[in-house]
Design a protein around this motif. Structure first.
Motif, short mmCIF file in Angstrom:
data_model
loop_
_atom_site.label_atom_id
_atom_site.label_comp_id
_atom_site.label_asym_id
_atom_site.label_seq_id
_atom_site.Cartn_x
_atom_site.Cartn_y
_atom_site.Cartn_z
N ARG A 39 0.82 -1.20 0.00
CA ARG A 39 0.00 0.00 0.00
C ARG A 39 0.86 1.26 0.00
NH1 ARG A 39 -2.37 -0.50 4.62
NH2 ARG A 39 -1.07 1.02 5.65
N ALA A 40 1.80 1.34 0.96
CA ALA A 40 2.60 2.56 1.11
C ALA A 40 3.57 2.78 -0.04
CB ALA A 40 3.36 2.52 2.43
N PHE A 149 9.29 -12.60 5.37
CA PHE A 149 9.01 -13.42 6.55
C PHE A 149 10.24 -13.58 7.44
CE2 PHE A 149 5.80 -14.31 3.48
CZ PHE A 149 4.65 -14.33 4.25
N SER A 150 11.40 -13.78 6.86
CA SER A 150 12.60 -13.94 7.69
C SER A 150 13.07 -12.60 8.22
CB SER A 150 13.71 -14.62 6.90
OG SER A 150 14.12 -13.83 5.80
N ARG A 151 12.97 -11.55 7.43
CA ARG A 151 13.45 -10.24 7.89
C ARG A 151 12.60 -9.67 9.01
NH1 ARG A 151 13.97 -8.77 2.13
NH2 ARG A 151 15.95 -9.70 1.62
N THR A 152 11.31 -9.86 8.93
CA THR A 152 10.44 -9.32 9.97
C THR A 152 10.80 -9.92 11.32
OG1 THR A 152 8.69 -8.98 8.37
CG2 THR A 152 8.05 -8.97 10.66
N GLY A 153 11.07 -11.21 11.35
CA GLY A 153 11.42 -11.85 12.60
C GLY A 153 12.80 -11.53 13.08
N SER A 154 13.77 -11.46 12.17
CA SER A 154 15.16 -11.29 12.59
C SER A 154 15.58 -9.84 12.73
CB SER A 154 16.09 -12.00 11.60
OG SER A 154 16.00 -11.40 10.33
N MET A 155 14.90 -8.93 12.05
CA MET A 155 15.35 -7.54 12.04
C MET A 155 14.31 -6.56 12.55
SD MET A 155 17.40 -7.45 8.44
CE MET A 155 17.97 -5.78 8.71
N GLY A 156 13.20 -7.04 13.03
CA GLY A 156 12.16 -6.13 13.47
C GLY A 156 11.34 -5.65 12.29
N ASP A 157 10.63 -4.56 12.48
CA ASP A 157 9.76 -4.05 11.43
C ASP A 157 10.55 -3.63 10.20
OD1 ASP A 157 7.45 -4.43 12.85
OD2 ASP A 157 7.40 -2.39 13.66
N ILE A 158 10.01 -3.94 9.06
CA ILE A 158 10.57 -3.48 7.80
C ILE A 158 10.05 -2.06 7.60
CG2 ILE A 158 10.56 -3.80 5.31
CD1 ILE A 158 10.22 -6.81 5.85
N PRO A 159 10.91 -1.12 7.25
CA PRO A 159 10.43 0.25 7.04
C PRO A 159 9.33 0.31 6.00
CG PRO A 159 12.83 0.14 6.88
CD PRO A 159 12.34 -1.26 6.96
#
Length: 196
Positions: A39-40, A149-159
């Motif tokens: 969306r953004a 899916f892997s980045r959200t868990g390992s790095m926190g929120d995706i900008p």
């Protein structure tokens, strides 16, 4: 015209990814957060949103709507296109969509094509390579591929928005050797992020 194309927003792929990364305590609601990025980054910036689906078993020229993941925000005005093969044939016969056929279905006046979806190293790369080879400015937004899916868990929120894409933003590894290896694998894929 600018187009964002998401390949295969189907429950089978989403559920398999949720099972792959159970340590990130994902659930279906969190999986649908990929919509926030789409969306953004694309809807609100005037991109047309297109979805590539497997074909309906009864008519290969129609998309199979029964496989769409409920958490994907496919809105009225979005374009759904069939890939020309059924999901069952993809699984049982190892058939893949013809990238040329997929790109042929896109508008001819695209000034920019952005891709997301499943799977980046396979179908997404193949469609990106085909579009790029035809002279279409093409970019793969890796934040909206299975790596979401892997980045959200390992790095926190995706900008929600990224001013610039860099490999160091796409991995939790900060080791220079690792980043150089990733960059080397991208050398002949200009549709992928090329900056360290």
């Amino acid at each position: 015209m600018k187009v964002y194309l998401f390949l295969y927003p189907i429950k089978e792929y989403i559920y398999s990814l949720l099972l792959m990364w159970p340590t990130f305590s994902f659930n279906e609601h969190q999986a649908s957060e990929i919509n926030r990025l789409i969306r953004a980054r694309y809807r609100e910036r005037g991109y047309q949103i297109w979805w590539l689906l497997f074909s309906d078993p009864n008519d290969l020229e129609k998309p199979d709507l029964t496989r769409i993941f409920d958490g994907m925000n496919i809105l009225e005005g979005d374009t759904l296109i069939p890939c020309g093969i059924t999901f069952q044939d993809h699984i049982s016969k190892k058939l893949y969509a013809d990238s040329e056929r997929v790109v042929d279905r896109l508008p001819k006046d695209i000034e920019e094509l952005v891709l997301g979806g499943f799977h980046q190293g396979d179908c997404v790369d193949k469609v990106a390579a085909c579009a790029y080879s035809r002279g279409t400015p093409t970019f793969v937004d890796e934040d909206t591929t299975e790596y979401f899916f892997s980045r959200t868990g390992s790095m926190g929120d995706i900008p929600t928005l990224r001013e610039e894409f860099r490999v160091s933003e796409l991995t939790s590894e900060r080791d220079k050797t690792w980043i150089n290896w990733i960059l080397e694998r991208r050398r002949n894929k200009p549709w992928l992020t090329q900056k360290p």
